[in-house]
Motif scaffolding. Structure first.
Motif, PDB file in Angstrom:
ATOM      1  N   ALA A   1      -0.562   5.946   6.773  1.00  0.00           N
ATOM      2  CA  ALA A   1      -1.389   4.801   7.168  1.00  0.00           C
ATOM      3  C   ALA A   1      -0.729   3.931   8.239  1.00  0.00           C
ATOM      4  CB  ALA A   1      -1.700   3.954   5.943  1.00  0.00           C
ATOM      5  N   VAL A   2       0.565   4.107   8.463  1.00  0.00           N
ATOM      6  CA  VAL A   2       1.295   3.221   9.385  1.00  0.00           C
ATOM      7  C   VAL A   2       0.749   3.278  10.803  1.00  0.00           C
ATOM      8  CG1 VAL A   2       3.526   2.900  10.550  1.00  0.00           C
ATOM      9  CG2 VAL A   2       3.441   3.093   8.074  1.00  0.00           C
ATOM     10  N   ASP A   3       0.556   4.478  11.340  1.00  0.00           N
ATOM     11  CA  ASP A   3       0.075   4.608  12.722  1.00  0.00           C
ATOM     12  C   ASP A   3      -1.274   3.933  12.910  1.00  0.00           C
ATOM     13  OD1 ASP A   3       2.333   5.958  13.479  1.00  0.00           O
ATOM     14  OD2 ASP A   3       1.464   7.948  13.176  1.00  0.00           O
ATOM     15  N   ASP A   4      -2.176   4.111  11.931  1.00  0.00           N
ATOM     16  CA  ASP A   4      -3.498   3.478  12.025  1.00  0.00           C
ATOM     17  C   ASP A   4      -3.381   1.958  12.030  1.00  0.00           C
ATOM     18  OD1 ASP A   4      -4.725   5.941  12.079  1.00  0.00           O
ATOM     19  OD2 ASP A   4      -5.141   5.972   9.919  1.00  0.00           O
ATOM     20  N   LEU A   5      -2.499   1.444  11.176  1.00  0.00           N
ATOM     21  CA  LEU A   5      -2.328  -0.007  11.091  1.00  0.00           C
ATOM     22  C   LEU A   5      -1.709  -0.565  12.376  1.00  0.00           C
ATOM     23  CD1 LEU A   5      -1.091  -0.269   7.401  1.00  0.00           C
ATOM     24  CD2 LEU A   5      -3.250  -1.140   8.303  1.00  0.00           C
ATOM     25  N   LYS A   6      -0.814   0.195  12.984  1.00  0.00           N
ATOM     26  CA  LYS A   6      -0.217  -0.247  14.248  1.00  0.00           C
ATOM     27  C   LYS A   6      -1.266  -0.321  15.356  1.00  0.00           C
ATOM     28  CE  LYS A   6       4.556   1.263  13.467  1.00  0.00           C
ATOM     29  NZ  LYS A   6       5.621   2.240  13.847  1.00  0.00           N
ATOM     30  N   GLU A   7      -2.178   0.639  15.343  1.00  0.00           N
ATOM     31  CA  GLU A   7      -3.265   0.614  16.336  1.00  0.00           C
ATOM     32  C   GLU A   7      -4.202  -0.558  16.078  1.00  0.00           C
ATOM     33  OE1 GLU A   7      -3.832   2.448  19.099  1.00  0.00           O
ATOM     34  OE2 GLU A   7      -1.813   3.203  18.719  1.00  0.00           O
TER      35      GLU A   7
ATOM     36  N   GLU B   1      -4.839  -9.593  12.660  1.00  0.00           N
ATOM     37  CA  GLU B   1      -4.030 -10.314  11.671  1.00  0.00           C
ATOM     38  C   GLU B   1      -4.032  -9.592  10.331  1.00  0.00           C
ATOM     39  OE1 GLU B   1      -3.770 -14.738   9.539  1.00  0.00           O
ATOM     40  OE2 GLU B   1      -5.360 -14.298  10.971  1.00  0.00           O
ATOM     41  N   MET B   2      -5.218  -9.105   9.935  1.00  0.00           N
ATOM     42  CA  MET B   2      -5.327  -8.374   8.671  1.00  0.00           C
ATOM     43  C   MET B   2      -4.469  -7.104   8.705  1.00  0.00           C
ATOM     44  SD  MET B   2      -8.765  -6.860   6.831  1.00  0.00           S
ATOM     45  CE  MET B   2      -8.939  -5.590   8.097  1.00  0.00           C
ATOM     46  N   ALA B   3      -4.489  -6.404   9.836  1.00  0.00           N
ATOM     47  CA  ALA B   3      -3.701  -5.182   9.989  1.00  0.00           C
ATOM     48  C   ALA B   3      -2.207  -5.479   9.925  1.00  0.00           C
ATOM     49  CB  ALA B   3      -4.053  -4.499  11.309  1.00  0.00           C
ATOM     50  N   ALA B   4      -1.805  -6.605  10.557  1.00  0.00           N
ATOM     51  CA  ALA B   4      -0.387  -6.979  10.554  1.00  0.00           C
ATOM     52  C   ALA B   4       0.095  -7.271   9.137  1.00  0.00           C
ATOM     53  CB  ALA B   4      -0.175  -8.197  11.454  1.00  0.00           C
ATOM     54  N   LEU B   5      -0.743  -7.971   8.369  1.00  0.00           N
ATOM     55  CA  LEU B   5      -0.381  -8.291   6.981  1.00  0.00           C
ATOM     56  C   LEU B   5      -0.268  -7.023   6.139  1.00  0.00           C
ATOM     57  CD1 LEU B   5      -2.599 -11.444   6.315  1.00  0.00           C
ATOM     58  CD2 LEU B   5      -0.099 -11.372   6.385  1.00  0.00           C
ATOM     59  N   GLU B   6      -1.258  -6.130   6.313  1.00  0.00           N
ATOM     60  CA  GLU B   6      -1.267  -4.892   5.541  1.00  0.00           C
ATOM     61  C   GLU B   6      -0.083  -4.001   5.928  1.00  0.00           C
ATOM     62  OE1 GLU B   6      -4.324  -1.231   4.469  1.00  0.00           O
ATOM     63  OE2 GLU B   6      -5.110  -3.094   5.349  1.00  0.00           O
ATOM     64  N   LEU B   7       0.278  -4.020   7.225  1.00  0.00           N
ATOM     65  CA  LEU B   7       1.412  -3.231   7.683  1.00  0.00           C
ATOM     66  C   LEU B   7       2.713  -3.728   7.055  1.00  0.00           C
ATOM     67  CD1 LEU B   7       2.518  -0.998   9.509  1.00  0.00           C
ATOM     68  CD2 LEU B   7       2.704  -2.699  11.342  1.00  0.00           C
ATOM     69  N   ASP B   8       2.871  -5.047   6.993  1.00  0.00           N
ATOM     70  CA  ASP B   8       4.071  -5.625   6.373  1.00  0.00           C
ATOM     71  C   ASP B   8       4.158  -5.244   4.893  1.00  0.00           C
ATOM     72  OD1 ASP B   8       4.893  -6.776   8.711  1.00  0.00           O
ATOM     73  OD2 ASP B   8       4.081  -8.771   8.270  1.00  0.00           O
ATOM     74  N   GLU B   9       3.010  -5.336   4.212  1.00  0.00           N
ATOM     75  CA  GLU B   9       2.980  -4.962   2.794  1.00  0.00           C
ATOM     76  C   GLU B   9       3.297  -3.476   2.619  1.00  0.00           C
ATOM     77  OE1 GLU B   9      -0.846  -6.024   1.343  1.00  0.00           O
ATOM     78  OE2 GLU B   9      -0.518  -8.199   1.514  1.00  0.00           O
ATOM     79  N   ASN B  10       2.744  -2.673   3.531  1.00  0.00           N
ATOM     80  CA  ASN B  10       2.962  -1.228   3.493  1.00  0.00           C
ATOM     81  C   ASN B  10       4.451  -0.901   3.650  1.00  0.00           C
ATOM     82  OD1 ASN B  10       3.295   1.510   4.555  1.00  0.00           O
ATOM     83  ND2 ASN B  10       1.078   1.572   4.771  1.00  0.00           N
ATOM     84  N   LEU B  11       5.083  -1.481   4.650  1.00  0.00           N
ATOM     85  CA  LEU B  11       6.497  -1.201   4.916  1.00  0.00           C
ATOM     86  C   LEU B  11       7.391  -1.697   3.784  1.00  0.00           C
ATOM     87  CD1 LEU B  11       6.622  -2.070   8.731  1.00  0.00           C
ATOM     88  CD2 LEU B  11       6.643   0.216   7.691  1.00  0.00           C
ATOM     89  N   SER B  12       7.011  -2.846   3.206  1.00  0.00           N
ATOM     90  CA  SER B  12       7.776  -3.388   2.085  1.00  0.00           C
ATOM     91  C   SER B  12       7.675  -2.465   0.869  1.00  0.00           C
ATOM     92  CB  SER B  12       7.254  -4.783   1.735  1.00  0.00           C
ATOM     93  OG  SER B  12       7.935  -5.300   0.615  1.00  0.00           O
ATOM     94  N   ARG B  13       6.470  -1.961   0.618  1.00  0.00           N
ATOM     95  CA  ARG B  13       6.263  -1.042  -0.510  1.00  0.00           C
ATOM     96  C   ARG B  13       6.997   0.271  -0.267  1.00  0.00           C
ATOM     97  NH1 ARG B  13       6.403   0.138  -5.532  1.00  0.00           N
ATOM     98  NH2 ARG B  13       5.021   1.823  -6.183  1.00  0.00           N
ATOM     99  N   GLN B  14       6.975   0.756   0.988  1.00  0.00           N
ATOM    100  CA  GLN B  14       7.718   1.976   1.318  1.00  0.00           C
ATOM    101  C   GLN B  14       9.193   1.835   0.968  1.00  0.00           C
ATOM    102  OE1 GLN B  14       7.310   3.994   5.144  1.00  0.00           O
ATOM    103  NE2 GLN B  14       5.325   3.024   5.431  1.00  0.00           N
ATOM    104  N   GLU B  15       9.768   0.699   1.338  1.00  0.00           N
ATOM    105  CA  GLU B  15      11.188   0.448   1.070  1.00  0.00           C
ATOM    106  C   GLU B  15      11.465   0.421  -0.428  1.00  0.00           C
ATOM    107  OE1 GLU B  15      14.553  -2.974   2.062  1.00  0.00           O
ATOM    108  OE2 GLU B  15      12.702  -2.899   3.234  1.00  0.00           O
ATOM    109  N   ALA B  16      10.553  -0.232  -1.173  1.00  0.00           N
ATOM    110  CA  ALA B  16      10.726  -0.310  -2.628  1.00  0.00           C
ATOM    111  C   ALA B  16      10.636   1.080  -3.261  1.00  0.00           C
ATOM    112  CB  ALA B  16       9.669  -1.233  -3.234  1.00  0.00           C
ATOM    113  N   ILE B  17       9.699   1.902  -2.777  1.00  0.00           N
ATOM    114  CA  ILE B  17       9.546   3.259  -3.316  1.00  0.00           C
ATOM    115  C   ILE B  17      10.786   4.099  -3.014  1.00  0.00           C
ATOM    116  CG2 ILE B  17       8.281   5.432  -3.049  1.00  0.00           C
ATOM    117  CD1 ILE B  17       5.724   3.823  -2.779  1.00  0.00           C
TER     118      ILE B  17
END
Length: 359
Positions: free
Chosen positions: A57-63, A74-90
């Motif tokens: 999902a990262v590439d789509d969110l970056k676009e 703004e919504m995409a930026a927030l979701e991207l941050d949450e995504n990357l944070s969850r990736q790190e936790a996983i």
């Protein structure tokens, strides 16, 4: 790491297919083995699949962040941050799950509790610890079976050995070995003074005779009449049995059963598990694995925990954990402490693995 995760996922899918095979379904032993392996892999596969979805999902969110519509960006930026944070936790969770497993973690255990310093109060405290572990086992759905017990004259036990059986018992209880210290006003204290007493706990993975070789010539079997507190007689038949391992001098007695045969089997189980535990400790020390995690699993001389009754406080000295919940802990709520110890062990092991990888 990802090559290893791909291999684990493939194995998980293969097991799922095998579990649908009628030939395996009718083979109870094979079915049990595969079901257990499937369960062990399930958590890590679920996390890996979630991780791959997040990565995709990262590439789509970056676009989407480049959209001219500020609300969408703004919504995409927030979701991207949450995504990357969850990736790190996983990633952190997966690294812990990939740490080498103790082969004994799924075993049942033999627990030996002895009153130590403090006379009658130490024996009473040993009884309190037995009750605490029994309550904890009950909450976990585990079974407790007393294998030998020597009651104290004023209550509790000078020595009690018991088996705990169930799912992943050793992995939960193995860090309970050590010296447990209690601070309270004993019922035997007439002047109301706080006394410090101790009891030792030794947790051993249950071993079978195939796990360790014992020669018949190295055993001495003695029988005697079972007795109660203070040595008072319980029966007049020689049903109690003591088994001594001559080369080491280690001996165990059992008198909780009515028959000599059952008591001998119980004493042998205790002896075999003790010799296996000693062998394991020696091997751990030899290959350095005892240092990993830096939390002991067998040294009864190590003071691991203090139970302070006047302040309703319990402290685990190894991880610096203090709780004002002693009343709950003594009722078997050890989930307030044990997961914290396991998490700290895993954190230290992961740090050591990372340091070794960076060398």
């Amino acid at each position: 790491m990802f090559d290893r995760l791909d291999a684990i996922e493939k194995r998980y899918e293969q097991i799922n297919k095998e579990l649908q095979d009628p030939a395996i379904v009718s083979d109870i032993k094979k079915l049990t083995e595969l079901s257990k392996e499937q369960k062990n892999l399930e958590k890590i596969v679920e996390l890996y699949r979630e991780y791959k979805k997040l990565v995709a999902a990262v590439d789509d969110l970056k676009e989407m962040k480049k959209e001219s519509d500020p609300e969408i960006a703004e919504m995409a930026a927030l979701e991207l941050d949450e995504n990357l944070s969850r990736q790190e936790a996983i990633e952190d969770e997966i690294k812990i799950l990939l740490l080498p497993k103790d082969p004994n973690d799924e075993k049942n255990v033999i627990v030996e509790i002895k009153g130590a310093a403090g006379g009658d109060e130490a024996n009473i405290f040993a009884g309190d610890l037995f009750r605490m572990y029994s309550k904890y086992a009950e909450a976990k759905g585990w079974k407790v079976e007393v294998m030998d017990a020597q009651p104290g004259a004023a209550g509790g036990y000078s020595n009690i050995s018991f088996k705990v059986s169930g799912e992943a018992v050793y992995s939960n209880l193995k860090y309970e070995s050590g010296t447990h210290r209690v601070q309270r006003i004993p019922t035997t204290e007439a002047n109301g003074r706080i006394q410090t007493s101790t009891a030792t706990v030794y947790v051993m993975p249950e071993a079978e005779e195939i796990d360790i070789k014992i020669e018949e010539k190295d055993l001495r079997i003695d029988t005697f009449c079972s007795s109660g507190p203070g040595g008072q007689g319980v029966n007049t038949t020689y049903s109690a049995v003591r088994v001594t391992h001559i080369p080491t001098g280690i001996s165990f007695a059992s008198q909780v059963y009515r028959s000599q045969h059952e008591n001998k089997a119980s004493a042998m189980k205790l002896l075999v598990s003790k010799l296996y535990a000693i062998q394991k400790e020696e091997q751990d020390a030899k290959d350095g694995s005892a240092r990993r995690g830096a939390i002991g699993t067998g040294d009864r001389a190590e003071k691991i925990r203090t139970y302070n009754y006047p302040q309703n406080r319990v402290t685990d000295h190894r991880i610096g954990l203090t709780l004002q919940r002693l009343d709950a802990v003594m009722e078997g709520k050890l989930d307030l402490i044990i997961p914290e110890i396991i998490n700290e062990v895993q954190r230290r092991k992961l740090a050591e693995e990372t340091a070794n990888d960076n060398q």
